[in-house]
Design a protein around this motif. Structure first.
Motif, PDB file in Angstrom:
ATOM      1  N   ALA A   1     -28.201 -26.994 -12.549  1.00 34.14           N
ATOM      2  CA  ALA A   1     -28.212 -26.934 -13.417  1.00 34.14           C
ATOM      3  C   ALA A   1     -28.140 -26.673 -14.224  1.00 34.14           C
ATOM      4  CB  ALA A   1     -29.551 -27.846 -13.820  1.00 34.14           C
ATOM      5  N   PRO A   2     -26.454 -26.189 -15.439  1.00 37.14           N
ATOM      6  CA  PRO A   2     -26.083 -25.202 -16.045  1.00 37.14           C
ATOM      7  C   PRO A   2     -27.355 -24.901 -16.974  1.00 37.14           C
ATOM      8  CG  PRO A   2     -24.639 -26.621 -15.422  1.00 37.14           C
ATOM      9  CD  PRO A   2     -25.889 -26.498 -14.830  1.00 37.14           C
ATOM     10  N   ASN A   3     -27.616 -24.142 -18.342  1.00 33.72           N
ATOM     11  CA  ASN A   3     -28.995 -23.774 -18.819  1.00 33.72           C
ATOM     12  C   ASN A   3     -28.156 -23.607 -20.176  1.00 33.72           C
ATOM     13  OD1 ASN A   3     -30.350 -22.005 -21.154  1.00 33.72           O
ATOM     14  ND2 ASN A   3     -31.666 -23.271 -19.393  1.00 33.72           N
ATOM     15  N   PRO A   4     -27.749 -23.733 -21.310  1.00 30.94           N
ATOM     16  CA  PRO A   4     -26.312 -23.355 -22.526  1.00 30.94           C
ATOM     17  C   PRO A   4     -27.882 -21.571 -22.785  1.00 30.94           C
ATOM     18  CG  PRO A   4     -27.262 -25.436 -22.670  1.00 30.94           C
ATOM     19  CD  PRO A   4     -28.125 -24.823 -21.581  1.00 30.94           C
ATOM     20  N   THR A   5     -28.548 -21.932 -23.021  1.00 30.35           N
ATOM     21  CA  THR A   5     -29.008 -20.360 -23.951  1.00 30.35           C
ATOM     22  C   THR A   5     -29.177 -19.547 -22.661  1.00 30.35           C
ATOM     23  OG1 THR A   5     -31.475 -21.985 -24.135  1.00 30.35           O
ATOM     24  CG2 THR A   5     -31.416 -19.366 -23.728  1.00 30.35           C
TER      25      THR A   5
ATOM     26  N   ILE B   1     -33.112 -16.165 -10.307  1.00 32.27           N
ATOM     27  CA  ILE B   1     -32.837 -17.206 -11.925  1.00 32.27           C
ATOM     28  C   ILE B   1     -32.039 -19.003 -10.781  1.00 32.27           C
ATOM     29  CG2 ILE B   1     -30.974 -17.363 -13.614  1.00 32.27           C
ATOM     30  CD1 ILE B   1     -31.780 -14.759 -13.773  1.00 32.27           C
ATOM     31  N   ASN B   2     -30.658 -18.878 -10.386  1.00 31.16           N
ATOM     32  CA  ASN B   2     -30.189 -19.705  -9.723  1.00 31.16           C
ATOM     33  C   ASN B   2     -31.035 -20.645  -9.042  1.00 31.16           C
ATOM     34  OD1 ASN B   2     -27.849 -19.612 -11.494  1.00 31.16           O
ATOM     35  ND2 ASN B   2     -27.018 -18.187  -9.237  1.00 31.16           N
ATOM     36  N   SER B   3     -32.014 -20.038  -8.318  1.00 28.66           N
ATOM     37  CA  SER B   3     -33.206 -20.120  -7.664  1.00 28.66           C
ATOM     38  C   SER B   3     -33.944 -21.693  -8.276  1.00 28.66           C
ATOM     39  CB  SER B   3     -32.764 -20.204  -6.607  1.00 28.66           C
ATOM     40  OG  SER B   3     -34.375 -18.865  -7.156  1.00 28.66           O
ATOM     41  N   LEU B   4     -34.135 -21.318  -9.810  1.00 23.60           N
ATOM     42  CA  LEU B   4     -35.180 -22.196 -10.312  1.00 23.60           C
ATOM     43  C   LEU B   4     -34.638 -22.976 -10.925  1.00 23.60           C
ATOM     44  CD1 LEU B   4     -36.885 -18.767 -11.850  1.00 23.60           C
ATOM     45  CD2 LEU B   4     -37.444 -19.567 -10.037  1.00 23.60           C
ATOM     46  N   LEU B   5     -33.287 -23.115 -11.031  1.00 21.26           N
ATOM     47  CA  LEU B   5     -31.981 -24.215 -11.816  1.00 21.26           C
ATOM     48  C   LEU B   5     -31.661 -25.125 -10.879  1.00 21.26           C
ATOM     49  CD1 LEU B   5     -30.345 -21.666 -13.839  1.00 21.26           C
ATOM     50  CD2 LEU B   5     -31.997 -22.581 -14.913  1.00 21.26           C
ATOM     51  N   LYS B   6     -32.416 -25.082  -9.958  1.00 14.93           N
ATOM     52  CA  LYS B   6     -31.752 -26.252  -8.731  1.00 14.93           C
ATOM     53  C   LYS B   6     -32.171 -27.372  -8.941  1.00 14.93           C
ATOM     54  CE  LYS B   6     -32.896 -23.598  -3.792  1.00 14.93           C
ATOM     55  NZ  LYS B   6     -33.470 -23.959  -3.125  1.00 14.93           N
ATOM     56  N   THR B   7     -31.648 -28.225  -8.631  1.00 13.31           N
ATOM     57  CA  THR B   7     -31.122 -29.634  -9.225  1.00 13.31           C
ATOM     58  C   THR B   7     -29.925 -30.540  -8.206  1.00 13.31           C
ATOM     59  OG1 THR B   7     -30.569 -31.663 -11.166  1.00 13.31           O
ATOM     60  CG2 THR B   7     -29.265 -29.545 -10.698  1.00 13.31           C
ATOM     61  N   GLU B   8     -30.851 -31.530  -7.924  1.00 11.35           N
ATOM     62  CA  GLU B   8     -30.506 -32.797  -7.501  1.00 11.35           C
ATOM     63  C   GLU B   8     -29.467 -34.178  -8.352  1.00 11.35           C
ATOM     64  OE1 GLU B   8     -29.988 -32.746  -3.751  1.00 11.35           O
ATOM     65  OE2 GLU B   8     -31.200 -31.107  -4.074  1.00 11.35           O
ATOM     66  N   LYS B   9     -29.464 -33.454  -8.989  1.00  8.23           N
ATOM     67  CA  LYS B   9     -28.967 -34.746 -10.589  1.00  8.23           C
ATOM     68  C   LYS B   9     -27.638 -34.161 -10.943  1.00  8.23           C
ATOM     69  CE  LYS B   9     -29.190 -35.976 -14.888  1.00  8.23           C
ATOM     70  NZ  LYS B   9     -29.480 -35.905 -16.280  1.00  8.23           N
TER      71      LYS B   9
ATOM     72  N   ILE C   1     -15.863 -32.349 -17.439  1.00  8.96           N
ATOM     73  CA  ILE C   1     -16.738 -32.231 -18.465  1.00  8.96           C
ATOM     74  C   ILE C   1     -18.455 -32.047 -18.259  1.00  8.96           C
ATOM     75  CG2 ILE C   1     -17.576 -33.883 -21.083  1.00  8.96           C
ATOM     76  CD1 ILE C   1     -15.266 -35.389 -19.943  1.00  8.96           C
ATOM     77  N   TYR C   2     -18.755 -31.090 -18.620  1.00 10.14           N
ATOM     78  CA  TYR C   2     -20.084 -30.743 -18.724  1.00 10.14           C
ATOM     79  C   TYR C   2     -21.341 -31.687 -19.248  1.00 10.14           C
ATOM     80  CZ  TYR C   2     -19.646 -25.645 -15.858  1.00 10.14           C
ATOM     81  OH  TYR C   2     -18.826 -25.147 -14.898  1.00 10.14           O
ATOM     82  N   ASP C   3     -22.434 -31.908 -18.721  1.00  5.66           N
ATOM     83  CA  ASP C   3     -23.119 -32.630 -19.523  1.00  5.66           C
ATOM     84  C   ASP C   3     -23.767 -32.045 -20.461  1.00  5.66           C
ATOM     85  OD1 ASP C   3     -22.285 -35.046 -17.646  1.00  5.66           O
ATOM     86  OD2 ASP C   3     -24.259 -34.588 -16.315  1.00  5.66           O
ATOM     87  N   TYR C   4     -24.399 -30.703 -20.369  1.00  2.00           N
ATOM     88  CA  TYR C   4     -25.274 -30.008 -21.526  1.00  2.00           C
ATOM     89  C   TYR C   4     -24.827 -28.428 -21.678  1.00  2.00           C
ATOM     90  CZ  TYR C   4     -28.322 -33.628 -19.126  1.00  2.00           C
ATOM     91  OH  TYR C   4     -29.196 -34.912 -18.958  1.00  2.00           O
TER      92      TYR C   4
ATOM     93  N   SER D   1     -15.868 -39.707  -9.949  1.00  2.00           N
ATOM     94  CA  SER D   1     -15.884 -39.896 -11.688  1.00  2.00           C
ATOM     95  C   SER D   1     -16.858 -39.626 -12.489  1.00  2.00           C
ATOM     96  CB  SER D   1     -15.253 -40.437 -12.375  1.00  2.00           C
ATOM     97  OG  SER D   1     -15.498 -42.176 -12.161  1.00  2.00           O
ATOM     98  N   GLU D   2     -18.161 -39.833 -11.928  1.00  2.53           N
ATOM     99  CA  GLU D   2     -19.275 -39.794 -12.861  1.00  2.53           C
ATOM    100  C   GLU D   2     -20.577 -38.866 -11.839  1.00  2.53           C
ATOM    101  OE1 GLU D   2     -20.695 -41.412 -15.474  1.00  2.53           O
ATOM    102  OE2 GLU D   2     -17.900 -42.497 -15.884  1.00  2.53           O
ATOM    103  N   ASN D   3     -20.502 -38.571 -10.619  1.00  7.08           N
ATOM    104  CA  ASN D   3     -21.350 -37.757 -10.773  1.00  7.08           C
ATOM    105  C   ASN D   3     -20.547 -37.035  -9.466  1.00  7.08           C
ATOM    106  OD1 ASN D   3     -24.065 -39.645 -10.325  1.00  7.08           O
ATOM    107  ND2 ASN D   3     -22.351 -40.446  -9.666  1.00  7.08           N
ATOM    108  N   VAL D   4     -20.768 -35.408 -10.657  1.00  8.08           N
ATOM    109  CA  VAL D   4     -20.123 -33.735 -10.061  1.00  8.08           C
ATOM    110  C   VAL D   4     -21.318 -32.849 -10.560  1.00  8.08           C
ATOM    111  CG1 VAL D   4     -18.351 -31.960 -11.066  1.00  8.08           C
ATOM    112  CG2 VAL D   4     -18.067 -34.799 -11.057  1.00  8.08           C
ATOM    113  N   HIS D   5     -21.419 -32.309 -10.015  1.00  8.59           N
ATOM    114  CA  HIS D   5     -21.700 -31.182  -8.915  1.00  8.59           C
ATOM    115  C   HIS D   5     -21.103 -29.762  -9.464  1.00  8.59           C
ATOM    116  CE1 HIS D   5     -25.156 -33.125  -7.837  1.00  8.59           C
ATOM    117  NE2 HIS D   5     -24.130 -34.293  -6.650  1.00  8.59           N
TER     118      HIS D   5
END
Length: 180
Positions: free
Chosen positions: A87-91, A114-122, A141-144, A68-72
Protein backbone atom coordinates in the motif's frame (compact mmCIF):
# COMPACT_ATOMS: atom_id res chain seq x y z
CA UNK A 1 12.49 2.18 -37.58
CA UNK A 2 14.08 5.15 -35.81
CA UNK A 3 11.70 4.60 -32.88
CA UNK A 4 12.79 0.96 -32.58
CA UNK A 5 16.49 1.91 -32.64
CA UNK A 6 15.85 4.61 -30.04
CA UNK A 7 13.99 2.16 -27.83
CA UNK A 8 16.66 -0.54 -28.18
CA UNK A 9 19.39 1.93 -27.22
CA UNK A 10 17.40 3.07 -24.20
CA UNK A 11 16.85 -0.56 -23.12
CA UNK A 12 20.52 -1.47 -23.56
CA UNK A 13 21.73 1.40 -21.39
CA UNK A 14 18.70 1.66 -19.05
CA UNK A 15 19.05 5.41 -19.17
CA UNK A 16 18.29 8.40 -21.33
CA UNK A 17 17.28 12.02 -20.95
CA UNK A 18 13.79 13.14 -19.99
CA UNK A 19 13.48 14.83 -23.37
CA UNK A 20 14.36 11.66 -25.33
CA UNK A 21 12.09 9.53 -23.14
CA UNK A 22 9.21 11.98 -23.75
CA UNK A 23 9.93 11.94 -27.48
CA UNK A 24 9.79 8.14 -27.50
CA UNK A 25 6.65 8.08 -25.33
CA UNK A 26 4.89 10.52 -27.67
CA UNK A 27 5.56 8.35 -30.72
CA UNK A 28 4.12 5.19 -29.17
CA UNK A 29 0.51 4.10 -29.59
CA UNK A 30 -1.95 4.26 -26.69
CA UNK A 31 -3.34 1.10 -25.09
CA UNK A 32 -6.84 0.26 -23.90
CA UNK A 33 -7.80 -1.00 -20.44
CA UNK A 34 -8.02 -4.67 -21.42
CA UNK A 35 -4.50 -4.61 -22.83
CA UNK A 36 -3.16 -3.83 -19.36
CA UNK A 37 -4.94 -6.64 -17.50
CA UNK A 38 -2.55 -9.14 -15.93
CA UNK A 39 0.74 -9.07 -14.07
CA UNK A 40 3.67 -7.03 -15.36
CA UNK A 41 7.36 -7.07 -14.43
CA UNK A 42 8.87 -3.60 -14.21
CA UNK A 43 12.17 -1.80 -14.47
CA UNK A 44 13.02 1.85 -14.06
CA UNK A 45 14.30 4.00 -16.89
CA UNK A 46 16.92 6.40 -15.55
CA UNK A 47 16.52 10.03 -16.65
CA UNK A 48 18.20 11.76 -13.70
CA UNK A 49 14.92 11.70 -11.75
CA UNK A 50 15.01 11.66 -7.92
CA UNK A 51 13.47 8.16 -8.02
CA UNK A 52 16.08 6.67 -10.37
CA UNK A 53 17.32 3.41 -8.84
CA UNK A 54 14.98 3.58 -5.85
CA UNK A 55 12.55 0.92 -7.10
CA UNK A 56 15.40 -1.45 -7.92
CA UNK A 57 17.05 -1.25 -4.50
CA UNK A 58 13.68 -1.76 -2.82
CA UNK A 59 13.07 -5.02 -4.75
CA UNK A 60 10.24 -3.65 -6.89
CA UNK A 61 8.72 -6.39 -9.03
CA UNK A 62 6.05 -4.56 -11.03
CA UNK A 63 2.28 -4.02 -11.21
CA UNK A 64 -0.87 -6.14 -11.48
CA UNK A 65 -4.09 -5.09 -13.17
CA UNK A 66 -6.96 -7.39 -12.13
CA UNK A 67 -9.66 -5.26 -13.78
CA UNK A 68 -10.39 -1.55 -14.11
CA UNK A 69 -11.36 -1.19 -10.43
CA UNK A 70 -8.72 -3.44 -8.84
CA UNK A 71 -5.08 -2.62 -9.42
CA UNK A 72 -2.01 -3.45 -7.35
CA UNK A 73 0.38 -0.65 -8.36
CA UNK A 74 3.31 -1.80 -6.25
CA UNK A 75 4.43 -5.41 -6.27
CA UNK A 76 7.67 -6.22 -4.48
CA UNK A 77 9.78 -9.30 -3.81
CA UNK A 78 10.50 -10.38 -0.25
CA UNK A 79 13.82 -11.86 0.85
CA UNK A 80 12.62 -15.32 -0.31
CA UNK A 81 11.69 -14.07 -3.77
CA UNK A 82 7.93 -14.17 -3.10
CA UNK A 83 5.78 -11.40 -4.62
CA UNK A 84 3.66 -9.27 -2.29
CA UNK A 85 1.51 -6.15 -2.67
CA UNK A 86 2.31 -2.85 -0.98
CA UNK A 87 0.00 0.00 0.00
CA UNK A 88 1.68 3.26 -1.08
CA UNK A 89 2.13 5.67 1.80
CA UNK A 90 1.97 9.41 0.93
CA UNK A 91 4.06 10.51 3.91
CA UNK A 92 6.75 7.92 3.24
CA UNK A 93 6.79 8.81 -0.48
CA UNK A 94 7.39 12.50 0.27
CA UNK A 95 10.04 11.66 2.86
CA UNK A 96 11.92 9.31 0.53
CA UNK A 97 11.95 11.87 -2.29
CA UNK A 98 13.26 14.68 -0.05
CA UNK A 99 16.09 12.75 1.59
CA UNK A 100 19.25 11.92 -0.34
CA UNK A 101 19.09 8.11 -0.16
CA UNK A 102 22.12 6.46 -1.76
CA UNK A 103 20.91 4.26 -4.61
CA UNK A 104 22.99 1.21 -3.73
CA UNK A 105 22.32 -2.23 -2.30
CA UNK A 106 23.41 -1.30 1.24
CA UNK A 107 19.90 0.08 1.84
CA UNK A 108 18.12 -2.91 0.28
CA UNK A 109 17.46 -4.80 3.57
CA UNK A 110 16.00 -1.68 5.20
CA UNK A 111 13.75 -0.92 2.22
CA UNK A 112 12.58 -4.53 2.01
CA UNK A 113 11.71 -4.36 5.73
CA UNK A 114 9.80 -1.09 5.30
CA UNK A 115 7.89 -2.54 2.33
CA UNK A 116 6.99 -5.66 4.32
CA UNK A 117 5.33 -3.39 6.91
CA UNK A 118 3.12 -1.93 4.16
CA UNK A 119 1.79 -5.26 2.84
CA UNK A 120 -1.82 -5.28 1.71
CA UNK A 121 -4.30 -7.45 -0.13
CA UNK A 122 -6.52 -4.48 -0.93
CA UNK A 123 -6.47 -2.79 -4.33
CA UNK A 124 -4.60 0.54 -4.22
CA UNK A 125 -5.43 2.00 -7.64
CA UNK A 126 -7.79 1.87 -10.60
CA UNK A 127 -7.45 2.04 -14.35
CA UNK A 128 -9.15 4.56 -16.65
CA UNK A 129 -8.84 5.87 -20.18
CA UNK A 130 -7.42 9.40 -19.86
CA UNK A 131 -5.78 11.93 -22.11
CA UNK A 132 -2.10 12.48 -21.45
CA UNK A 133 0.26 14.23 -23.86
CA UNK A 134 -2.46 14.55 -26.51
CA UNK A 135 -3.46 10.85 -26.64
CA UNK A 136 -6.13 8.95 -24.72
CA UNK A 137 -4.55 5.86 -23.18
CA UNK A 138 -4.90 3.48 -20.23
CA UNK A 139 -3.90 5.35 -17.07
CA UNK A 140 -3.50 3.98 -13.56
CA UNK A 141 -4.79 6.34 -10.85
CA UNK A 142 -3.47 5.79 -7.33
CA UNK A 143 -6.14 5.81 -4.62
CA UNK A 144 -4.11 7.74 -2.04
CA UNK A 145 -1.38 9.55 -3.95
CA UNK A 146 -1.57 12.41 -6.48
CA UNK A 147 -0.03 10.14 -9.15
CA UNK A 148 -1.24 8.95 -12.53
CA UNK A 149 0.74 6.38 -14.52
CA UNK A 150 0.02 6.49 -18.25
CA UNK A 151 1.02 3.69 -20.62
CA UNK A 152 1.98 3.46 -24.29
CA UNK A 153 2.52 0.30 -26.32
CA UNK A 154 6.01 -0.73 -27.36
CA UNK A 155 4.90 -4.19 -28.52
CA UNK A 156 2.29 -6.81 -27.57
CA UNK A 157 4.03 -7.55 -24.27
CA UNK A 158 5.81 -4.29 -23.40
CA UNK A 159 4.66 -0.82 -22.41
CA UNK A 160 6.50 2.37 -21.58
CA UNK A 161 5.02 3.96 -18.50
CA UNK A 162 5.28 7.52 -17.31
CA UNK A 163 4.55 8.53 -13.71
CA UNK A 164 2.99 11.97 -13.47
CA UNK A 165 3.37 12.96 -9.80
CA UNK A 166 1.76 16.25 -8.80
CA UNK A 167 4.59 17.08 -6.35
CA UNK A 168 7.45 16.68 -8.88
CA UNK A 169 7.41 18.38 -12.27
CA UNK A 170 9.84 15.90 -13.88
CA UNK A 171 8.13 12.69 -15.02
CA UNK A 172 9.47 9.28 -13.96
CA UNK A 173 9.72 6.60 -16.66
CA UNK A 174 9.52 2.83 -16.36
CA UNK A 175 9.12 -0.20 -18.58
CA UNK A 176 6.61 -2.98 -17.95
CA UNK A 177 6.90 -6.42 -19.54
CA UNK A 178 3.90 -8.74 -19.45
CA UNK A 179 4.39 -11.88 -17.36
CA UNK A 180 3.57 -14.78 -19.64
Amino acid sequence: MEILRNYQLILETGKTTTEKALELFDTLEPVNLGFMFGRWHGSGLHTNHPMDGLLEISNWYGKEFIDSENVHPLLFLDSRGEIFQVAPNPTLMNWVLKLPIPKNNSFKPLLILINSLLKTEKSQARLRMMEYREKVTATMIYDYLPINDSFRKVDENTVLGIMDYKNISQPFFFILKRCL
